[in-house]
Motif scaffolding. Structure first.
Motif, PDB file in Angstrom:
ATOM      1  N   LYS A   1       6.075   7.706  -5.162  1.00 13.13           N
ATOM      2  CA  LYS A   1       5.579   7.441  -3.802  1.00 13.13           C
ATOM      3  C   LYS A   1       6.086   6.071  -3.387  1.00 13.13           C
ATOM      4  O   LYS A   1       6.246   5.183  -4.217  1.00 13.13           O
ATOM      5  CB  LYS A   1       4.035   7.419  -3.764  1.00 13.13           C
ATOM      6  CG  LYS A   1       3.361   8.678  -4.230  1.00 13.13           C
ATOM      7  CD  LYS A   1       3.360   9.711  -3.162  1.00 13.13           C
ATOM      8  CE  LYS A   1       2.555  10.930  -3.613  1.00 13.13           C
ATOM      9  NZ  LYS A   1       2.466  11.918  -2.620  1.00 13.13           N
TER      10      LYS A   1
ATOM     11  N   ASP B   1      -5.425  -1.489  -4.543  1.00 12.50           N
ATOM     12  CA  ASP B   1      -4.807  -0.467  -5.379  1.00 12.50           C
ATOM     13  C   ASP B   1      -3.329  -0.804  -5.529  1.00 12.50           C
ATOM     14  O   ASP B   1      -2.697  -1.290  -4.589  1.00 12.50           O
ATOM     15  CB  ASP B   1      -4.956   0.916  -4.734  1.00 12.50           C
ATOM     16  CG  ASP B   1      -6.416   1.325  -4.627  1.00 12.50           C
ATOM     17  OD1 ASP B   1      -7.068   1.405  -5.684  1.00 12.50           O
ATOM     18  OD2 ASP B   1      -6.891   1.553  -3.502  1.00 12.50           O
ATOM     19  N   MET B   2      -2.793  -0.521  -6.697  1.00 15.12           N
ATOM     20  CA  MET B   2      -1.383  -0.749  -6.994  1.00 15.12           C
ATOM     21  C   MET B   2      -0.875   0.414  -7.835  1.00 15.12           C
ATOM     22  O   MET B   2      -1.657   1.098  -8.499  1.00 15.12           O
ATOM     23  CB  MET B   2      -1.196  -2.058  -7.769  1.00 15.12           C
ATOM     24  CG  MET B   2      -1.509  -3.309  -6.964  1.00 15.12           C
ATOM     25  SD  MET B   2      -0.447  -3.536  -5.518  1.00 15.12           S
ATOM     26  CE  MET B   2       1.106  -3.920  -6.293  1.00 15.12           C
ATOM     27  N   PRO B   3       0.446   0.623  -7.844  1.00 15.16           N
ATOM     28  CA  PRO B   3       0.990   1.671  -8.706  1.00 15.16           C
ATOM     29  C   PRO B   3       0.875   1.296 -10.180  1.00 15.16           C
ATOM     30  O   PRO B   3       0.898   0.105 -10.522  1.00 15.16           O
ATOM     31  CB  PRO B   3       2.454   1.776  -8.280  1.00 15.16           C
ATOM     32  CG  PRO B   3       2.761   0.528  -7.546  1.00 15.16           C
ATOM     33  CD  PRO B   3       1.471  -0.025  -7.033  1.00 15.16           C
TER      34      PRO B   3
ATOM     35  N   SER C   1      -1.601   5.246  -9.680  1.00 12.80           N
ATOM     36  CA  SER C   1      -2.243   4.068  -9.090  1.00 12.80           C
ATOM     37  C   SER C   1      -3.431   3.642  -9.939  1.00 12.80           C
ATOM     38  O   SER C   1      -3.943   4.414 -10.747  1.00 12.80           O
ATOM     39  CB  SER C   1      -2.713   4.355  -7.666  1.00 12.80           C
ATOM     40  OG  SER C   1      -3.757   5.321  -7.691  1.00 12.80           O
ATOM     41  N   TYR C   2      -3.820   2.391  -9.734  1.00 12.29           N
ATOM     42  CA  TYR C   2      -5.037   1.880 -10.346  1.00 12.29           C
ATOM     43  C   TYR C   2      -5.706   0.940  -9.356  1.00 12.29           C
ATOM     44  O   TYR C   2      -5.065   0.431  -8.435  1.00 12.29           O
ATOM     45  CB  TYR C   2      -4.766   1.179 -11.677  1.00 12.29           C
ATOM     46  CG  TYR C   2      -4.057  -0.150 -11.563  1.00 12.29           C
ATOM     47  CD1 TYR C   2      -4.769  -1.347 -11.554  1.00 12.29           C
ATOM     48  CD2 TYR C   2      -2.671  -0.215 -11.469  1.00 12.29           C
ATOM     49  CE1 TYR C   2      -4.124  -2.564 -11.443  1.00 12.29           C
ATOM     50  CE2 TYR C   2      -2.016  -1.420 -11.356  1.00 12.29           C
ATOM     51  CZ  TYR C   2      -2.744  -2.597 -11.348  1.00 12.29           C
ATOM     52  OH  TYR C   2      -2.095  -3.803 -11.232  1.00 12.29           O
ATOM     53  N   HIS C   3      -7.001   0.753  -9.514  1.00 10.89           N
ATOM     54  CA  HIS C   3      -7.774  -0.120  -8.643  1.00 10.89           C
ATOM     55  C   HIS C   3      -8.098  -1.404  -9.403  1.00 10.89           C
ATOM     56  O   HIS C   3      -8.514  -1.363 -10.553  1.00 10.89           O
ATOM     57  CB  HIS C   3      -9.073   0.570  -8.211  1.00 10.89           C
ATOM     58  CG  HIS C   3      -9.827  -0.203  -7.184  1.00 10.89           C
ATOM     59  ND1 HIS C   3      -9.461  -0.199  -5.855  1.00 10.89           N
ATOM     60  CD2 HIS C   3     -10.888  -1.035  -7.290  1.00 10.89           C
ATOM     61  CE1 HIS C   3     -10.299  -0.982  -5.185  1.00 10.89           C
ATOM     62  NE2 HIS C   3     -11.164  -1.502  -6.032  1.00 10.89           N
TER      63      HIS C   3
ATOM     64  N   VAL D   1       0.853  -1.189   0.000  1.00  3.40           N
ATOM     65  CA  VAL D   1       0.000   0.000   0.000  1.00  3.40           C
ATOM     66  C   VAL D   1       0.888   1.237   0.000  1.00  3.40           C
ATOM     67  O   VAL D   1       2.038   1.207   0.446  1.00  3.40           O
ATOM     68  CB  VAL D   1      -0.962   0.026   1.208  1.00  3.40           C
ATOM     69  CG1 VAL D   1      -1.946  -1.137   1.146  1.00  3.40           C
ATOM     70  CG2 VAL D   1      -0.204   0.027   2.518  1.00  3.40           C
ATOM     71  N   GLU D   2       0.336   2.321  -0.495  1.00  6.46           N
ATOM     72  CA  GLU D   2       1.074   3.582  -0.525  1.00  6.46           C
ATOM     73  C   GLU D   2       1.351   4.049   0.904  1.00  6.46           C
ATOM     74  O   GLU D   2       0.495   3.946   1.768  1.00  6.46           O
ATOM     75  CB  GLU D   2       0.249   4.629  -1.279  1.00  6.46           C
ATOM     76  CG  GLU D   2       0.994   5.903  -1.551  1.00  6.46           C
ATOM     77  CD  GLU D   2       0.194   6.885  -2.385  1.00  6.46           C
ATOM     78  OE1 GLU D   2       0.294   8.090  -2.096  1.00  6.46           O
ATOM     79  OE2 GLU D   2      -0.518   6.464  -3.315  1.00  6.46           O
TER      80      GLU D   2
ATOM     81  N   TRP E   1       5.548   2.493  -1.892  1.00  4.51           N
ATOM     82  CA  TRP E   1       4.493   1.488  -1.760  1.00  4.51           C
ATOM     83  C   TRP E   1       5.102   0.337  -0.978  1.00  4.51           C
ATOM     84  O   TRP E   1       6.098  -0.260  -1.419  1.00  4.51           O
ATOM     85  CB  TRP E   1       4.024   1.012  -3.131  1.00  4.51           C
ATOM     86  CG  TRP E   1       3.171   2.021  -3.846  1.00  4.51           C
ATOM     87  CD1 TRP E   1       3.576   3.169  -4.443  1.00  4.51           C
ATOM     88  CD2 TRP E   1       1.764   1.946  -4.021  1.00  4.51           C
ATOM     89  NE1 TRP E   1       2.499   3.830  -4.985  1.00  4.51           N
ATOM     90  CE2 TRP E   1       1.375   3.094  -4.747  1.00  4.51           C
ATOM     91  CE3 TRP E   1       0.789   1.024  -3.652  1.00  4.51           C
ATOM     92  CZ2 TRP E   1       0.057   3.347  -5.098  1.00  4.51           C
ATOM     93  CZ3 TRP E   1      -0.523   1.273  -4.014  1.00  4.51           C
ATOM     94  CH2 TRP E   1      -0.880   2.415  -4.716  1.00  4.51           C
TER      95      TRP E   1
ATOM     96  N   CYS F   1      -8.470   3.882 -13.039  1.00  5.43           N
ATOM     97  CA  CYS F   1      -7.080   4.308 -13.087  1.00  5.43           C
ATOM     98  C   CYS F   1      -6.960   5.806 -12.881  1.00  5.43           C
ATOM     99  O   CYS F   1      -7.681   6.578 -13.503  1.00  5.43           O
ATOM    100  CB  CYS F   1      -6.520   3.896 -14.448  1.00  5.43           C
ATOM    101  SG  CYS F   1      -4.861   4.387 -14.779  1.00  5.43           S
TER     102      CYS F   1
ATOM    103  N   GLY G   1       6.626   3.701  -6.532  1.00  4.93           N
ATOM    104  CA  GLY G   1       5.565   3.617  -7.532  1.00  4.93           C
ATOM    105  C   GLY G   1       5.117   4.975  -8.026  1.00  4.93           C
ATOM    106  O   GLY G   1       5.333   6.001  -7.380  1.00  4.93           O
TER     107      GLY G   1
END
Length: 149
Positions: free
Chosen positions: A46, A69-71, A57-59, A7-8, A48, A140, A54
């Motif tokens: 940022k 969520d990921m970068p 981000s996108y879900h 996670v961020e 992560w 995204c 990263g």
């Protein structure tokens, strides 16, 4: 259901690099990757999790119901090699890998020892194609971000 460990965070990217990366050449490559990925993605770096840098981000949500969520694109300057989280399984990316240079690959990650081992212009194409793929298939942040072509 388990929570995503990546996670961020609010950790400073520079502080992470100063404390984690011991080799000056790897640190230089890290800062070069940051500048390139910032330009390619249009997002600031940022942290992560404890060791991934990263951009954007996108879900995602799997059929199992697991979501998170990921970068959009990311990398980690691991001791053995850089882990590049930049690959989406599109036909364009599969063909681009032939021109990338010296690397190893797992299902979701490209490993390179140093930037000099790869063609950075091919890496750019892979990153941009991955961002486009994620934008098309996921919620995204890149949809609201103005991008340079």
């Amino acid at each position: 259901m388990s929570k995503n460990k990546t996670v961020e965070t609010e950790v400073s990217v520079a502080a992470f690099l100063d404390s984690f990366v011991e080799s000056d050449p790897k640190k230089e490559d890290s800062y070069q990757l940051i500048a390139l990925m910032r330009d390619w993605s249009g997002f600031e770096p940022k942290m992560w999790g404890p060791s991934i840098i990263g951009f954007g981000s996108y879900h995602y949500q799997y059929a199992s119901g697991h979501e998170g969520d990921m970068p959009l694109i990311a990398f980690s300057p691991r001791k053995a090699a850089f882990s590049l989280y930049v690959y989406s399984p599109s036909e364009e990316n599969k063909s681009l890998l032939d021109g990338l240079g010296k690397y190893k690959m797992s299902k979701a990650c490209i490993y390179v020892n140093k930037l000099a081992d790869i063609d950075v212009s091919v890496l750019e194409k892979i990153c941009r194609a991955s961002i486009a793929h994620l934008n098309e298939h996921h919620e995204c942040a890149c949809r609201t971000q103005a991008h340079k072509s």
